[in-house]
Design a protein around this motif. Structure first.
Motif, PDB file in Angstrom:
ATOM      1  N   VAL A 124       0.712  -1.009  -0.114  1.00 37.21           N
ATOM      2  CA  VAL A 124       0.108   0.132   0.206  1.00 37.21           C
ATOM      3  C   VAL A 124       1.336   1.357  -0.089  1.00 37.21           C
ATOM      4  N   HIS A 125       0.514   2.222  -0.912  1.00 37.75           N
ATOM      5  CA  HIS A 125       1.820   3.514  -1.315  1.00 37.75           C
ATOM      6  C   HIS A 125       0.616   4.266  -0.052  1.00 37.75           C
ATOM      7  N   VAL A 169      -6.115   9.201  -0.515  1.00 39.03           N
ATOM      8  CA  VAL A 169      -5.936  10.144  -1.968  1.00 39.03           C
ATOM      9  C   VAL A 169      -5.812   8.881  -2.916  1.00 39.03           C
ATOM     10  N   THR A 170      -4.545   8.440  -3.178  1.00 38.31           N
ATOM     11  CA  THR A 170      -4.304   8.233  -4.533  1.00 38.31           C
ATOM     12  C   THR A 170      -5.005   6.615  -5.074  1.00 38.31           C
ATOM     13  N   GLN A 171      -5.485   5.783  -4.080  1.00 38.33           N
ATOM     14  CA  GLN A 171      -5.924   4.524  -3.804  1.00 38.33           C
ATOM     15  C   GLN A 171      -5.060   3.260  -4.632  1.00 38.33           C
ATOM     16  N   ASP A 172      -3.059   3.297  -4.400  1.00 38.40           N
ATOM     17  CA  ASP A 172      -2.578   3.074  -5.034  1.00 38.40           C
ATOM     18  C   ASP A 172      -2.150   2.557  -3.769  1.00 38.40           C
ATOM     19  N   GLU A 173      -2.373   0.775  -4.842  1.00 40.63           N
ATOM     20  CA  GLU A 173      -1.581  -0.623  -3.694  1.00 40.63           C
ATOM     21  C   GLU A 173      -1.263  -1.102  -5.112  1.00 40.63           C
ATOM     22  N   SER A 174       0.149  -2.113  -5.040  1.00 36.92           N
ATOM     23  CA  SER A 174       0.673  -2.571  -5.551  1.00 36.92           C
ATOM     24  C   SER A 174      -0.164  -3.782  -6.134  1.00 36.92           C
ATOM     25  N   ALA A 175      -0.169  -4.975  -7.052  1.00 33.80           N
ATOM     26  CA  ALA A 175      -0.644  -6.226  -7.489  1.00 33.80           C
ATOM     27  C   ALA A 175      -0.326  -6.834  -6.685  1.00 33.80           C
ATOM     28  N   GLU A 232       6.484  15.176  -4.786  1.00 32.84           N
ATOM     29  CA  GLU A 232       5.214  16.029  -4.523  1.00 32.84           C
ATOM     30  C   GLU A 232       5.822  17.017  -5.444  1.00 32.84           C
ATOM     31  N   GLU A 233       6.676  17.639  -4.976  1.00 30.79           N
ATOM     32  CA  GLU A 233       7.455  19.318  -6.279  1.00 30.79           C
ATOM     33  C   GLU A 233       7.387  19.082  -7.345  1.00 30.79           C
ATOM     34  N   GLN A 234       7.679  17.588  -7.737  1.00 28.99           N
ATOM     35  CA  GLN A 234       7.837  17.042  -8.682  1.00 28.99           C
ATOM     36  C   GLN A 234       7.300  16.804 -10.109  1.00 28.99           C
ATOM     37  N   GLY A 235       5.824  15.986  -8.970  1.00 29.96           N
ATOM     38  CA  GLY A 235       4.480  15.729  -9.689  1.00 29.96           C
ATOM     39  C   GLY A 235       4.417  14.395 -10.280  1.00 29.96           C
ATOM     40  N   VAL A 236       5.233  13.300 -10.072  1.00 30.66           N
ATOM     41  CA  VAL A 236       5.485  12.128 -10.271  1.00 30.66           C
ATOM     42  C   VAL A 236       4.391  11.349  -9.318  1.00 30.66           C
ATOM     43  N   THR A 237       3.824  10.829 -10.443  1.00 32.11           N
ATOM     44  CA  THR A 237       2.559   9.564 -10.012  1.00 32.11           C
ATOM     45  C   THR A 237       2.845   8.921 -10.468  1.00 32.11           C
ATOM     46  N   GLY A 238       1.454   7.802  -9.627  1.00 31.28           N
ATOM     47  CA  GLY A 238       0.926   6.082 -10.584  1.00 31.28           C
ATOM     48  C   GLY A 238       2.600   4.901 -10.211  1.00 31.28           C
ATOM     49  N   PHE A 296      10.989   5.911  -9.187  1.00 27.45           N
ATOM     50  CA  PHE A 296      11.472   7.343  -8.738  1.00 27.45           C
ATOM     51  C   PHE A 296      12.025   7.343  -7.244  1.00 27.45           C
ATOM     52  N   LEU A 297      11.294   7.099  -6.288  1.00 26.65           N
ATOM     53  CA  LEU A 297      12.130   6.545  -4.880  1.00 26.65           C
ATOM     54  C   LEU A 297      13.092   6.579  -4.897  1.00 26.65           C
TER      55      LEU A 297
END
Length: 302
Positions: free
Chosen positions: A127-128, A133-139, A252-258, A264-265
């Motif tokens: 889970v991210h 907010v993002t609902q981003d979770e690994s498959a 966050e600053e660079q707008g990296v998403t998904g 990136f991290l």
């Protein structure tokens, strides 16, 4: 599924000899050349020293392969355009004739199809942060909830929301045990700061749990064996905390998403710890592979 299983792996599975599945994403996307190929060969040798057969998994020219020869490993390590494949990508890669390195979810699925029961990796997805907010979770999590395989790992990637991931695994019914530890590992760190409910002390104990899973004949879910990186080889916790905070801010600053967030991290940590995070990652993977070999041997001897 047209699954290409190497002769060595097929014979070992048929004879109930120990086999350990290995993912290929670390080869194609996790390490620079030529170190990636060196590490791939080293990990296979670690498996062999434990008396097991390595089964590195990838897709080449649309064909899922369980067990790669040296030439195929070299393709994954050196060929440009190797894709990163989760289990959802497999039918697309097969239909289009693509080549790709398998992530945890794709590796676990293909290993299970081939009858391989033990899989070693570095850290799981989960889970991210900012999930609400993002609902981003690994498959990875959903796949492990419906795949009967034992995964030896160093916990989940520390860039994720670890307590939320543990809660999600509980909800999904995926068994989690620490290996010779009462604390859940933190990938680069020996201790994520969270406990585990169960501790297993030996490969034989892990094999007993695997046998109990079979005897219950319940849901086809995984067993996660969480093995901490040795404290002497972990990333310095203060350095980890500082650089991760900086990495999250930069993200966050660079707008990296998904899907771009995790690479990136991880890349940020490698660059801003002068490679120390990568060293800790490799130390964790080596330890996990070694223990997976011992577990596979104990399982095969059951």
């Amino acid at each position: 599924m047209v699954l290409m299983v190497s002769e060595e792996v097929r014979e070992a599975v048929d004879a109930r000899r120990p086999v350990v599945a290995l993912e290929s994403t670390i080869i194609a996307h996790g390490l620079p050349r030529p170190r990636n190929l060196q590490v791939a060969l080293e990990l296979e040798e670690v498996v062999r020293r434990e008396g097991a057969v390595p089964a590195t998994i990838a897709v080449l020219d649309g064909r899922p392969r369980v067990g790669l020869d040296k030439e195929q490993l070299e393709r994954i390590a050196n060929e440009d355009g190797i894709r990163k494949l989760g289990h959802r990508d497999l039918p697309l890669a097969m239909a289009s004739g693509a080549s790709g390195a398998t992530t945890v979810s794709a590796t676990a699925l293909l290993a299970a199809f081939a009858g391989v029961r033990v899989f070693a990796t570095g850290g799981l997805g989960g889970v991210h942060r900012e999930w609400t907010v993002t609902q981003d979770e690994s498959a990875d999590l959903g796949l492990l909830a419906r795949t009967r395989i034992t995964v030896v790992c160093a916990g989940v990637k520390s860039i994720l929301d670890v307590p939320a991931t543990l809660q999600r695994l509980e909800t999904l019914g995926v068994a989690v045990a620490g290996y010779r530890t009462e604390r859940f590992p933190g990938f680069y760190l020996s201790d994520s700061g969270h406990p585990v409910d169960w501790t297993l002390r030996s490969p034989a104990e892990v094999a007993e749990v695997m046998r109990a899973q079979e005897a219950l004949d319940g849901p086809e879910s995984a067993l996660i064996v969480a093995n901490p990186v040795p404290e002497a080889e972990q990333l310095d916790p203060e350095l980890h905390a500082r650089v991760l905070t900086e990495a999250l801010h930069a993200c966050e600053e660079q707008g990296v998403t998904g899907q771009a967030v995790t690479p990136f991290l991880l890349d940020y940590l490698v660059r801003h710890t002068d490679g120390a995070s990568l060293s800790a990652n490799l130390a964790a993977v080596r330890g996990n592979v070694r223990i997976a070999g011992s577990i596979a041997a104990a399982w095969a001897g059951a």
